[in-house]
Design a protein around this motif. Structure first.
Motif, PDB file in Angstrom:
ATOM      1  N   GLN A   1       0.833  -1.182   0.000  1.00 28.81           N
ATOM      2  CA  GLN A   1       0.000   0.000   0.000  1.00 28.81           C
ATOM      3  C   GLN A   1       0.877   1.244   0.000  1.00 28.81           C
ATOM      4  O   GLN A   1       1.668   1.443   0.905  1.00 28.81           O
ATOM      5  N   VAL A   2       0.791   2.049  -1.070  1.00 26.62           N
ATOM      6  CA  VAL A   2       1.584   3.260  -1.188  1.00 26.62           C
ATOM      7  C   VAL A   2       0.956   4.347  -0.348  1.00 26.62           C
ATOM      8  O   VAL A   2      -0.232   4.637  -0.499  1.00 26.62           O
ATOM      9  N   GLN A   3       1.744   4.926   0.551  1.00 22.11           N
ATOM     10  CA  GLN A   3       1.184   5.911   1.463  1.00 22.11           C
ATOM     11  C   GLN A   3       1.649   7.329   1.170  1.00 22.11           C
ATOM     12  O   GLN A   3       1.033   8.276   1.645  1.00 22.11           O
ATOM     13  N   LEU A   4       2.774   7.476   0.450  1.00 18.37           N
ATOM     14  CA  LEU A   4       3.306   8.787   0.123  1.00 18.37           C
ATOM     15  C   LEU A   4       3.696   8.796  -1.346  1.00 18.37           C
ATOM     16  O   LEU A   4       4.448   7.934  -1.791  1.00 18.37           O
ATOM     17  N   VAL A   5       3.184   9.777  -2.077  1.00 14.40           N
ATOM     18  CA  VAL A   5       3.479   9.877  -3.502  1.00 14.40           C
ATOM     19  C   VAL A   5       3.975  11.281  -3.797  1.00 14.40           C
ATOM     20  O   VAL A   5       3.251  12.262  -3.588  1.00 14.40           O
ATOM     21  N   GLU A   6       5.217  11.368  -4.292  1.00  6.30           N
ATOM     22  CA  GLU A   6       5.829  12.656  -4.615  1.00  6.30           C
ATOM     23  C   GLU A   6       5.782  12.898  -6.109  1.00  6.30           C
ATOM     24  O   GLU A   6       5.776  11.963  -6.909  1.00  6.30           O
ATOM     25  N   SER A   7       5.818  14.160  -6.459  1.00  6.83           N
ATOM     26  CA  SER A   7       5.891  14.540  -7.866  1.00  6.83           C
ATOM     27  C   SER A   7       6.457  15.947  -7.977  1.00  6.83           C
ATOM     28  O   SER A   7       6.557  16.663  -6.966  1.00  6.83           O
ATOM     29  N   GLY A   8       6.829  16.323  -9.192  1.00  6.78           N
ATOM     30  CA  GLY A   8       7.238  17.700  -9.441  1.00  6.78           C
ATOM     31  C   GLY A   8       8.706  17.918  -9.714  1.00  6.78           C
ATOM     32  O   GLY A   8       9.121  19.037 -10.030  1.00  6.78           O
ATOM     33  N   GLY A   9       9.525  16.882  -9.589  1.00  3.06           N
ATOM     34  CA  GLY A   9      10.943  17.054  -9.865  1.00  3.06           C
ATOM     35  C   GLY A   9      11.211  17.228 -11.344  1.00  3.06           C
ATOM     36  O   GLY A   9      10.323  17.099 -12.183  1.00  3.06           O
ATOM     37  N   GLY A  10      12.466  17.547 -11.665  1.00  2.54           N
ATOM     38  CA  GLY A  10      12.806  17.713 -13.062  1.00  2.54           C
ATOM     39  C   GLY A  10      14.154  18.352 -13.247  1.00  2.54           C
ATOM     40  O   GLY A  10      14.920  18.521 -12.295  1.00  2.54           O
ATOM     41  N   LEU A  11      14.442  18.700 -14.492  1.00  2.00           N
ATOM     42  CA  LEU A  11      15.698  19.355 -14.859  1.00  2.00           C
ATOM     43  C   LEU A  11      15.412  20.827 -15.141  1.00  2.00           C
ATOM     44  O   LEU A  11      14.569  21.146 -15.992  1.00  2.00           O
ATOM     45  N   VAL A  12      16.106  21.689 -14.407  1.00  2.44           N
ATOM     46  CA  VAL A  12      15.912  23.125 -14.600  1.00  2.44           C
ATOM     47  C   VAL A  12      17.270  23.819 -14.623  1.00  2.44           C
ATOM     48  O   VAL A  12      18.263  23.266 -14.154  1.00  2.44           O
ATOM     49  N   GLN A  13      17.289  25.018 -15.135  1.00  7.37           N
ATOM     50  CA  GLN A  13      18.509  25.804 -15.159  1.00  7.37           C
ATOM     51  C   GLN A  13      18.677  26.578 -13.858  1.00  7.37           C
ATOM     52  O   GLN A  13      17.704  26.811 -13.128  1.00  7.37           O
ATOM     53  N   THR A  14      19.899  26.948 -13.585  1.00  6.26           N
ATOM     54  CA  THR A  14      20.176  27.790 -12.427  1.00  6.26           C
ATOM     55  C   THR A  14      19.298  29.033 -12.471  1.00  6.26           C
ATOM     56  O   THR A  14      19.152  29.675 -13.522  1.00  6.26           O
ATOM     57  N   GLY A  15      18.696  29.328 -11.314  1.00 12.10           N
ATOM     58  CA  GLY A  15      17.811  30.481 -11.234  1.00 12.10           C
ATOM     59  C   GLY A  15      16.354  30.155 -11.457  1.00 12.10           C
ATOM     60  O   GLY A  15      15.482  31.005 -11.220  1.00 12.10           O
ATOM     61  N   GLY A  16      16.093  28.949 -11.913  1.00  8.53           N
ATOM     62  CA  GLY A  16      14.727  28.534 -12.170  1.00  8.53           C
ATOM     63  C   GLY A  16      13.996  28.127 -10.912  1.00  8.53           C
ATOM     64  O   GLY A  16      14.499  28.276  -9.791  1.00  8.53           O
TER      65      GLY A  16
END
Length: 117
Positions: A1-16
């Motif tokens: 049973q999955v209790q914690l689900v993260e999202s939103g990471g990625g590759l960004v440039q400095t300052g982003g």
């Protein structure tokens, strides 16, 4: 049973910017302090920010003024807004619910944030 689900990471440039999300099961989220850790390659996991049920917050020194943690108790969700990203912010970010628990079920799977210079 999955209790914690993260999202939103990625590759960004400095300052982003990035906005991370963590959805938790209600029995873990309600009334608890919750927060984020991160782990960079070859380094120990370190705390990033936490927020209490009453929305008191604290941040590691390197994140003050750039990180904003928030929570939506009705959705059992917390967020981490990271602005003015730096290459040293590159890490896998983990949500921790409840805050400080080392139980394996208190950690999300992690979301990779990579900041290019």
């Amino acid at each position: 049973q999955v209790q914690l689900v993260e999202s939103g990471g990625g590759l960004v440039q400095t300052g982003g910017s990035l906005r991370l999300s963590c959805v938790a099961s209600a029995n873990k989220f309600t009334y608890n302090t919750v927060g984020w850790y991160r782990q960079a390659p070859g380094k120990y996991r370190e705390w990033v920010a936490y927020i209490t049920y009453g929305r008191m917050t604290d941040y590691r020194d390197s994140g003050k003024g750039r990180f904003t943690i928030s929570r939506d108790n009705a959705k059992n969700t917390m967020y981490l807004q990271i602005d003015s990203l730096r290459p040293e912010d590159t890490a896998v970010y983990y949500c921790n619910v409840p805050w400080g628990s080392q139980d394996p079920t208190s950690w999300g799977q992690g979301t990779q944030d990579t900041v290019s210079s």
